[in-house]
Design a protein around this motif. Structure first.
Motif, PDB file in Angstrom:
ATOM      1  N   GLU A   1     139.672 -15.790  39.621  1.00  0.00           N
ATOM      2  CA  GLU A   1     140.812 -16.336  40.356  1.00  0.00           C
ATOM      3  C   GLU A   1     142.057 -16.432  39.493  1.00  0.00           C
ATOM      4  O   GLU A   1     143.175 -16.385  40.012  1.00  0.00           O
ATOM      5  N   PHE A   2     141.879 -16.568  38.180  1.00  0.00           N
ATOM      6  CA  PHE A   2     143.010 -16.767  37.269  1.00  0.00           C
ATOM      7  C   PHE A   2     142.879 -15.754  36.135  1.00  0.00           C
ATOM      8  O   PHE A   2     141.991 -15.877  35.294  1.00  0.00           O
ATOM      9  N   VAL A   3     143.756 -14.745  36.109  1.00  0.00           N
ATOM     10  CA  VAL A   3     143.596 -13.641  35.159  1.00  0.00           C
ATOM     11  C   VAL A   3     144.823 -13.491  34.268  1.00  0.00           C
ATOM     12  O   VAL A   3     145.951 -13.731  34.690  1.00  0.00           O
ATOM     13  N   MET A   4     144.561 -13.092  33.039  1.00  0.00           N
ATOM     14  CA  MET A   4     145.639 -12.769  32.110  1.00  0.00           C
ATOM     15  C   MET A   4     145.182 -11.641  31.187  1.00  0.00           C
ATOM     16  O   MET A   4     143.983 -11.443  30.973  1.00  0.00           O
TER      17      MET A   4
ATOM     18  N   THR B   1     140.809 -16.211  32.835  1.00  0.00           N
ATOM     19  CA  THR B   1     139.942 -15.148  32.337  1.00  0.00           C
ATOM     20  C   THR B   1     140.832 -14.092  31.708  1.00  0.00           C
ATOM     21  O   THR B   1     141.678 -13.489  32.384  1.00  0.00           O
ATOM     22  N   ASP B   2     140.663 -13.863  30.410  1.00  0.00           N
ATOM     23  CA  ASP B   2     141.527 -12.964  29.640  1.00  0.00           C
ATOM     24  C   ASP B   2     140.848 -11.597  29.516  1.00  0.00           C
ATOM     25  O   ASP B   2     139.731 -11.493  29.005  1.00  0.00           O
ATOM     26  N   VAL B   3     141.543 -10.544  29.976  1.00  0.00           N
ATOM     27  CA  VAL B   3     140.965  -9.196  30.006  1.00  0.00           C
ATOM     28  C   VAL B   3     141.357  -8.335  28.818  1.00  0.00           C
ATOM     29  O   VAL B   3     140.910  -7.186  28.716  1.00  0.00           O
ATOM     30  N   SER B   4     142.215  -8.848  27.920  1.00  0.00           N
ATOM     31  CA  SER B   4     142.499  -8.074  26.710  1.00  0.00           C
ATOM     32  C   SER B   4     141.197  -7.880  25.934  1.00  0.00           C
ATOM     33  O   SER B   4     140.395  -8.804  25.819  1.00  0.00           O
ATOM     34  N   HIS B   5     140.987  -6.670  25.440  1.00  0.00           N
ATOM     35  CA  HIS B   5     139.778  -6.242  24.702  1.00  0.00           C
ATOM     36  C   HIS B   5     138.627  -5.839  25.620  1.00  0.00           C
ATOM     37  O   HIS B   5     137.598  -5.357  25.135  1.00  0.00           O
TER      38      HIS B   5
END
Length: 307
Positions: A183-186, A165-169
């Protein structure tokens, strides 16, 4: 060996009908990529928000087709990376390409569209671009809301499928909602806000949350995310790497250039071959272990899908 977690080559191939092999209008084309130290490149599906909603998923599928037809299939030594085993299996002469999604606006409120993109090979999903969608608010949305009920369904699917799960933006509230659910963040392409006060950058609280979550962070080469100045150089990029390390993120760090998603460039990082200069200077400032981790090992260690 370097792994770059974000570029927008697919957008330019789709929108501008460029030739991946030779186009000088690409910061990453096949020839420049081969002259660079980047071994693995992530290619984002990004459908511009001006595309009508009813056409956005079709545009995303067209970009997937371009990924395979222009980047994977013509070259025997460019391998489609689907899992960690594929990463580890790359031979010395081979390069890897990973498919990602930048913005869930393309799926509307239909979880099956996201399942389709995952089945096609998407391995990191940015929940938003700058605007709001059915999943969450982006960083540019004034109300600053977090993750919706549908967004919780999306994150649950990503957890189940072992997808980043990408939190940029993402909006600030949405960021912390993700920290509690994913569970899996970037953060595939974001810099340090204390060095450059841009809404797309991460403040110290967010950086610590990513460290605590065992997440991954990509230093980006967007000049206006790097320094509030007319001229920005690769030395300013190095400052962000060193700042992240000073904040305890050495084991979470990597690169997410955003090449071909920008129209202004950092001096010395005009295209992917600029990694040579950046590599040379960073290796002088970091221990061999730090460089090994930041250049590629952190990404490999945290790549969620094992097989």
């Amino acid at each position: 060996m370097i792994i770059d977690a974000h570029c927008d080559v697919l957008l330019k191939l789709w929108d501008d009908k460029l030739d991946f092999a030779t186009s000088e209008n690409l910061q990453i084309n096949e020839q420049k990529w081969r002259r660079s130290p980047v071994k693995v490149q992530c290619f984002a599906i990004f459908v511009p928000p001006n595309v009508p909603q009813e056409s956005q998923f079709q545009a995303a599928l067209e970009m997937v087709t371009l990924f395979f037809e222009k980047i994977i299939e013509p070259y025997n030594d460019i391998k489609f990376i689907k899992n960690k085993q594929d990463l580890l299996a790359l031979k010395e002469h081979e390069r890897g390409a990973i498919l990602t999604l930048e913005g869930c606006h393309v799926i509307g409120n239909d979880i099956n569209k996201l399942k389709t993109l995952i089945q096609l090979g998407v391995r990191a999903v940015g929940l938003t671009w700058n605007q709001a969608n059915a999943v969450a608010d982006g960083v540019g949305e004034k109300r600053g809301a977090g993750i919706s009920s549908f967004g919780e369904e999306v994150i649950a699917l990503l957890n189940q499928e072992q997808i980043w799960t990408d939190v940029s933006h993402l909006s600030y509230q949405g960021f912390f909602d993700v920290m509690g659910q994913a569970e899996f963040v970037m953060a595939s392409h974001s810099n340090v806000r204390s060095l450059c006060n841009h809404r797309r950058n991460l403040d110290n609280k967010q950086i610590q949350a990513l460290i605590d979550k065992d997440g991954w962070i990509g230093v980006t080469f967007v000049p206006y995310f790097t320094k509030n100045a007319e001229v920005v150089t690769y030395h300013d990029t190095i400052d962000h790497v060193l700042s992240y390390i000073s904040l305890g993120a050495a084991n979470c760090l990597g690169f997410g250039s955003d090449f071909d998603g920008i129209d202004k460039y950092i001096n010395g990082l005009e295209n992917v071959t600029g990694y040579h200069t950046l590599t040379s200077l960073l290796q002088q400032k970091l221990t061999p272990q730090q460089w090994n981790n930041i250049s590629h090992q952190n990404f490999i260690n945290k790549f969620p899908k094992n097989r």
